[in-house]
Motif scaffolding. Sequence first.
Motif, PDB file in Angstrom:
ATOM      1  N   TYR A  75      37.740  68.889  43.730  1.00 39.01           N
ATOM      2  CA  TYR A  75      36.977  68.149  42.715  1.00 39.01           C
ATOM      3  C   TYR A  75      35.487  68.278  42.977  1.00 39.01           C
ATOM      4  CZ  TYR A  75      41.643  66.457  42.065  1.00 39.01           C
ATOM      5  OH  TYR A  75      42.992  66.411  41.865  1.00 39.01           O
ATOM      6  N   ASN A  89      34.707  72.324  23.668  1.00 36.93           N
ATOM      7  CA  ASN A  89      35.466  71.254  24.330  1.00 36.93           C
ATOM      8  C   ASN A  89      34.620  70.065  24.732  1.00 36.93           C
ATOM      9  OD1 ASN A  89      37.544  72.990  24.048  1.00 36.93           O
ATOM     10  ND2 ASN A  89      37.842  73.426  26.203  1.00 36.93           N
ATOM     11  N   LEU A  90      33.752  69.638  23.824  1.00 38.73           N
ATOM     12  CA  LEU A  90      33.051  68.372  24.074  1.00 38.73           C
ATOM     13  C   LEU A  90      34.057  67.240  23.938  1.00 38.73           C
ATOM     14  CD1 LEU A  90      29.677  68.865  22.183  1.00 38.73           C
ATOM     15  CD2 LEU A  90      30.137  69.022  24.625  1.00 38.73           C
ATOM     16  N   PHE A  91      33.777  66.128  24.608  1.00 36.46           N
ATOM     17  CA  PHE A  91      34.652  64.955  24.484  1.00 36.46           C
ATOM     18  C   PHE A  91      34.402  64.336  23.111  1.00 36.46           C
ATOM     19  CE2 PHE A  91      33.507  65.089  29.131  1.00 36.46           C
ATOM     20  CZ  PHE A  91      34.633  65.819  29.482  1.00 36.46           C
ATOM     21  N   THR A  92      35.404  64.371  22.256  1.00 39.53           N
ATOM     22  CA  THR A  92      35.153  64.064  20.837  1.00 39.53           C
ATOM     23  C   THR A  92      34.821  62.587  20.593  1.00 39.53           C
ATOM     24  OG1 THR A  92      37.489  63.725  20.445  1.00 39.53           O
ATOM     25  CG2 THR A  92      36.652  65.915  20.033  1.00 39.53           C
ATOM     26  N   HIS A  93      35.202  61.713  21.530  1.00 40.23           N
ATOM     27  CA  HIS A  93      34.982  60.288  21.292  1.00 40.23           C
ATOM     28  C   HIS A  93      33.643  59.804  21.840  1.00 40.23           C
ATOM     29  CE1 HIS A  93      36.303  60.655  25.358  1.00 40.23           C
ATOM     30  NE2 HIS A  93      36.214  59.367  25.596  1.00 40.23           N
ATOM     31  N   LEU A 102      28.685  61.493  31.268  1.00 46.44           N
ATOM     32  CA  LEU A 102      29.986  61.066  31.806  1.00 46.44           C
ATOM     33  C   LEU A 102      30.248  61.561  33.232  1.00 46.44           C
ATOM     34  CD1 LEU A 102      32.577  59.472  31.087  1.00 46.44           C
ATOM     35  CD2 LEU A 102      33.616  61.653  30.460  1.00 46.44           C
ATOM     36  N   TYR A 135      27.793  62.355  17.362  1.00 49.38           N
ATOM     37  CA  TYR A 135      29.104  62.687  17.922  1.00 49.38           C
ATOM     38  C   TYR A 135      29.376  64.170  17.677  1.00 49.38           C
ATOM     39  CZ  TYR A 135      30.131  57.808  18.772  1.00 49.38           C
ATOM     40  OH  TYR A 135      30.103  56.529  19.261  1.00 49.38           O
ATOM     41  N   GLN A 138      29.717  65.637  14.354  1.00 43.73           N
ATOM     42  CA  GLN A 138      28.531  65.620  13.491  1.00 43.73           C
ATOM     43  C   GLN A 138      27.559  66.740  13.832  1.00 43.73           C
ATOM     44  OE1 GLN A 138      27.585  61.535  14.668  1.00 43.73           O
ATOM     45  NE2 GLN A 138      28.032  60.832  12.596  1.00 43.73           N
TER      46      GLN A 138
ATOM     47  N   GLN B 119      40.835  69.085  26.235  1.00 44.16           N
ATOM     48  CA  GLN B 119      40.012  67.952  26.654  1.00 44.16           C
ATOM     49  C   GLN B 119      40.235  67.684  28.140  1.00 44.16           C
ATOM     50  OE1 GLN B 119      37.868  65.656  24.667  1.00 44.16           O
ATOM     51  NE2 GLN B 119      37.805  67.521  23.466  1.00 44.16           N
ATOM     52  N   ALA B 123      37.462  67.955  31.174  1.00 44.22           N
ATOM     53  CA  ALA B 123      37.226  66.859  32.100  1.00 44.22           C
ATOM     54  C   ALA B 123      37.394  67.333  33.550  1.00 44.22           C
ATOM     55  CB  ALA B 123      38.191  65.705  31.811  1.00 44.22           C
ATOM     56  N   ARG B 130      42.641  64.092  37.799  1.00 49.15           N
ATOM     57  CA  ARG B 130      43.486  63.921  36.632  1.00 49.15           C
ATOM     58  C   ARG B 130      43.484  62.477  36.137  1.00 49.15           C
ATOM     59  NH1 ARG B 130      47.393  67.112  34.182  1.00 49.15           N
ATOM     60  NH2 ARG B 130      46.883  69.224  34.753  1.00 49.15           N
ATOM     61  N   GLN B 132      41.125  60.219  36.502  1.00 50.01           N
ATOM     62  CA  GLN B 132      39.858  59.926  35.821  1.00 50.01           C
ATOM     63  C   GLN B 132      39.853  60.520  34.424  1.00 50.01           C
ATOM     64  OE1 GLN B 132      37.132  61.567  38.767  1.00 50.01           O
ATOM     65  NE2 GLN B 132      36.207  59.550  39.014  1.00 50.01           N
ATOM     66  N   TYR B 136      39.222  58.215  31.257  1.00 44.80           N
ATOM     67  CA  TYR B 136      37.944  58.247  30.544  1.00 44.80           C
ATOM     68  C   TYR B 136      37.902  59.223  29.368  1.00 44.80           C
ATOM     69  CZ  TYR B 136      36.463  55.573  34.553  1.00 44.80           C
ATOM     70  OH  TYR B 136      36.365  54.604  35.513  1.00 44.80           O
ATOM     71  N   VAL B 137      38.837  60.150  29.325  1.00 40.28           N
ATOM     72  CA  VAL B 137      38.781  61.160  28.261  1.00 40.28           C
ATOM     73  C   VAL B 137      40.028  61.138  27.380  1.00 40.28           C
ATOM     74  CG1 VAL B 137      38.647  63.633  27.777  1.00 40.28           C
ATOM     75  CG2 VAL B 137      37.223  62.633  29.579  1.00 40.28           C
ATOM     76  N   PRO B 140      41.162  57.122  25.843  1.00 35.15           N
ATOM     77  CA  PRO B 140      40.316  56.573  24.772  1.00 35.15           C
ATOM     78  C   PRO B 140      40.549  57.271  23.425  1.00 35.15           C
ATOM     79  CG  PRO B 140      39.016  56.934  26.741  1.00 35.15           C
ATOM     80  CD  PRO B 140      40.364  57.526  27.012  1.00 35.15           C
ATOM     81  N   GLN B 141      40.841  58.547  23.468  1.00 35.14           N
ATOM     82  CA  GLN B 141      41.106  59.254  22.213  1.00 35.14           C
ATOM     83  C   GLN B 141      42.528  59.011  21.744  1.00 35.14           C
ATOM     84  OE1 GLN B 141      39.507  63.362  22.022  1.00 35.14           O
ATOM     85  NE2 GLN B 141      38.749  63.002  24.081  1.00 35.14           N
ATOM     86  N   ILE B 218      35.770  57.338  15.147  1.00 36.83           N
ATOM     87  CA  ILE B 218      34.779  58.248  15.709  1.00 36.83           C
ATOM     88  C   ILE B 218      33.966  58.856  14.578  1.00 36.83           C
ATOM     89  CG2 ILE B 218      34.437  60.348  17.059  1.00 36.83           C
ATOM     90  CD1 ILE B 218      37.181  59.746  18.357  1.00 36.83           C
ATOM     91  N   PRO B 219      32.655  58.610  14.555  1.00 38.26           N
ATOM     92  CA  PRO B 219      31.831  59.121  13.454  1.00 38.26           C
ATOM     93  C   PRO B 219      31.949  60.635  13.313  1.00 38.26           C
ATOM     94  CG  PRO B 219      30.591  57.572  14.776  1.00 38.26           C
ATOM     95  CD  PRO B 219      31.871  57.824  15.506  1.00 38.26           C
TER      96      PRO B 219
END
Lengths: 249, 230
Positions: A75, A89-93, A102, A135, A138, B119, B123, B130, B132, B136-137, B140-141, B218-219
């Motif tokens: 890690y 692969n951006l974090f969509t939320h 992050l 986001y 967008q 995703q 991350a 894994r 985390q 966090y990723v 939430p989605q 999510i906008p």
Amino acid sequence: MALLVVEDLHKRYGREEVLRGISLELEKGETKVIIGPSGTGKSTLLRCINRLTEPDRGRIWLDGVEVTSPRTNIYRIRSQIGFVFQDFNLFTHLTALDNVALGLIRVKRVPKREARERALRELERVGLADKADAYPAQLSGGQQQRVSIARALAMDPKLILFDEPTSALDPELIGEVLEVMIELAEGGMTMLVVTHEMGFARAVADEIIFMEHGVIVEQGPPEVLFTNPRVPRTAEFLRKITEFYGKSG
Amino acid sequence: MSLSDWNTLVQGVPTLLSGLWVNVQILLGLIALGFVLGILIALVQVYSPKVPAALAVGYEWFFRGVPEMVLLLLIYFGLRQFHVPITPFIAAVIALGLRSSAYQSQIFRGAIQAVGERQMQAALSIGMTRLQAIRYVILPQALRLSIPPWSNEFSSVLKDTTLASAIGVIEVFRKARFIVGRNYALALPAFMLVALFFLVLTYLGNWLLGVLERRYRIPGFEMRGAGERF
Ligand SMILES: Nc1ncnc2c1ncn2[C@@H]1O[C@H](COP(=O)(O)OP(=O)(O)OP(=O)(O)O)[C@@H](O)[C@H]1O
Ligand SMILES: [Mg+2]
């Protein structure tokens, strides 16, 4: 010892041997470009370097630390290697800013405030400070890719791996991403880039590595490979991609 | 219906409401249990090695396959048999909660898979473990995606709370039957009242879920009509 050393890397998927003994080195501050036909193992090679995919055989060192050793904290190594994906692969939320922050917050345990300040500076660096609160959905593809570069940069990586960072982009958006990458290369970042943008390779690559069927066919400085390749197959492939992507490409 | 029938019914309303409160408590308990276990089962099914994943599939098969009434009786009388001092109320929460966890696990599994492996890869690439990445990723989605199918499960378990009467929980249905047992003329209005209570609870619950869905939208993700109701 070079910053990145890859020694005799092998990887097999089922009966198909995708990597068949890859060795390469990257000195600190160097940029090398990997080219090669589809299905040749370029992505697999990059993914083995930070062990997103486990190699079957071979060893890898980053800055003197053996990445492939079972005792290594993988890690920690991954946090030192940026990875820029073909499809961002951006974090969509999360907003652009939170995408960049992050890793600082959760992996490097930087206090939130500080992390967000740092994230904003990285967004500035890729020209997107005004999109901090947007986001991913967008943003245009080019903007998303620049955010993902900022996300990699925020971790202070020793090395950034790029896997065809512009090939999912509309032609008019490729330039803005390449510009950022050229700036990084010129600023002394160590980069290993899979791309067929030969304009980029000519501008900043110290070496081009031509891969086919899981082996390195030939590698050398762009001038040499373009004008005087050792292997006829290299010349043929370079001709093909310059035709396809254009000279400046 | 005579005037005195009406009187009895009106007098019965507070009793019925106190019964309904028991249903709400069962509901909250079973949903919490089903939610936590459902997420765990889904995570094990998606991310764990073969053996635990297979066990999780077996769990899901069992609790989706056995009729709820049978499950209630099995757990209540089964635990009693082994001298576990369990109240009907707790037995109902556990039985209905385990059943719901199996259904909820499939909602969460679908959502986790819809979020996608990329995703997770992104991350991991910045050095997350894994766990985390999941925390966090992925979750939430996935939880956002779960809200619409979850509202189905909510409406379904809400009504299932009346089954608890079968093992002796004094909830609204049981109380209604008690009122009706003493005065058959009240059968129709009393049960209509119970139906109305559940319609109102269903509406409130789904309204709340709609609020949640809008709140966490999510906008830029154009989900037409997300969280809109009536
Ligand atoms: N997870 C996987 N499971 C099975 N086979 C895989 C997997 N990943 C890659 N492969 C196979 O390995 C080979 C090399 O794939 P890889 O993605 O590394 O090629 P590439 O050089 O990056 O190709 P492209 O230019 O199309 O991106 C392909 O034949 C591919 O089908
Ligand atoms: Mg590839």
